[in-house]
Design a protein around this motif. Structure first.
Motif, PDB file in Angstrom:
ATOM      1  N   SER A  24      76.720  -2.483  54.452  1.00  0.00           N
ATOM      2  CA  SER A  24      76.067  -2.869  53.199  1.00  0.00           C
ATOM      3  C   SER A  24      75.206  -1.720  52.666  1.00  0.00           C
ATOM      4  CB  SER A  24      75.232  -4.128  53.397  1.00  0.00           C
ATOM      5  OG  SER A  24      74.262  -3.950  54.408  1.00  0.00           O
ATOM      6  N   ALA A  25      74.542  -0.995  53.561  1.00  0.00           N
ATOM      7  CA  ALA A  25      73.739   0.155  53.126  1.00  0.00           C
ATOM      8  C   ALA A  25      74.624   1.279  52.606  1.00  0.00           C
ATOM      9  CB  ALA A  25      72.875   0.646  54.285  1.00  0.00           C
ATOM     10  N   ASP A  35      75.763   0.374  49.090  1.00  0.00           N
ATOM     11  CA  ASP A  35      74.677   0.593  48.132  1.00  0.00           C
ATOM     12  C   ASP A  35      74.532   2.077  47.814  1.00  0.00           C
ATOM     13  OD1 ASP A  35      74.118  -2.092  48.037  1.00  0.00           O
ATOM     14  OD2 ASP A  35      72.420  -1.991  49.426  1.00  0.00           O
ATOM     15  N   GLY A  68      77.263   3.114  45.448  1.00  0.00           N
ATOM     16  CA  GLY A  68      77.314   2.373  44.194  1.00  0.00           C
ATOM     17  C   GLY A  68      78.458   1.401  44.049  1.00  0.00           C
ATOM     18  N   THR A  82      80.046  -2.656  45.246  1.00  0.00           N
ATOM     19  CA  THR A  82      79.666  -3.980  45.726  1.00  0.00           C
ATOM     20  C   THR A  82      80.314  -4.221  47.074  1.00  0.00           C
ATOM     21  OG1 THR A  82      79.485  -4.804  43.464  1.00  0.00           O
ATOM     22  CG2 THR A  82      79.667  -6.443  45.224  1.00  0.00           C
TER      23      THR A  82
END
Length: 208
Positions: free
Chosen positions: A71-72, A75, A78, A80
């Motif tokens: 998830s990091a 992020d 950029g 989802t």
């Protein structure tokens, strides 16, 4: 390279393949198909991302696949995060907050196996494009109702292995796995040896 490092690295690469590459690609471009890439693997459509060794590559970014989460990583580049929605029930089993830990040597070994697999699969598959599937983290083609491929490892075999999987089960000494035939990557050598394994499987599958 010990087996624990190989398994941790495979789980990390599998998680990134499905949650950072395939999932965002499916939501943006409608396909989960990934491909081999020099030193690793990559998306086939937008967003264009690559994994090279133990790093995630994006325009202007090189992010190590350790001491982080998928998830990091998503992020940071950029996109989802998350696997493709509703397409399969299996996968890496790595959650969004589970730590990633890729060993450079093990990552290079898995990339090497996928690279020589791509060469062998193009020989046996003709004009069929080998696909790296995010569900089971294996690269393969299907010809005349027989699956040919190389897996990065799974519950059957923790390290990379080549396989031949007829849609209709076959019997005999060649067929040593529940899904057909399998050979550990360490025992097969390079692309020529994997090609011979595939060709033997094709001949025996055709003989019934």
């Amino acid at each position: 390279m010990d087996i624990d490092s190989a398994v941790r690295t495979r789980r990390t690469l599998h998680a990134v393949a499905e949650a950072v590459l395939a999932g965002p690609q499916y939501r943006a471009s409608g396909t989960i198909r990934l491909r081999t890439y020099p030193g690793g693997f990559a998306t086939t459509a937008e967003p264009f991302l690559q994994v090279v060794g133990d790093e995630l590559m994006a325009p202007g970014r090189r992010l190590p696949l350790r001491d982080t989460t998928w998830s990091a990583l998503a992020d940071a580049v950029g996109v989802t995060a998350g696997p493709p929605d509703g397409l399969y029930s299996d996968g890496s089993g790595v959650g969004p907050d589970d730590p990633l830990d890729a060993d450079p040597q093990a990552a290079q070994w898995i990339a090497h196996c996928f690279g020589i697999a791509d060469t062998a699969l193009r020989r046996v598959g003709g004009d069929r494009e080998p696909v790296l599937w995010p569900e089971h983290f294996d690269i393969g083609v299907t010809v005349d109702e027989v699956n040919y491929g190389v897996s990065a490892g799974d519950g059957y075999q923790p390290e990379p292995y080549a396989y031949v999987g007829p849609h209709t089960p076959r019997t005999g000494p060649f067929w040593n796995a529940p899904f057909g035939a399998a050979r550990p990557g360490r025992d097969l050598g390079g692309a020529d040896a994997i090609t011979r394994f595939f060709e033997e499987g094709r001949r025996l599958a055709a003989d019934g």
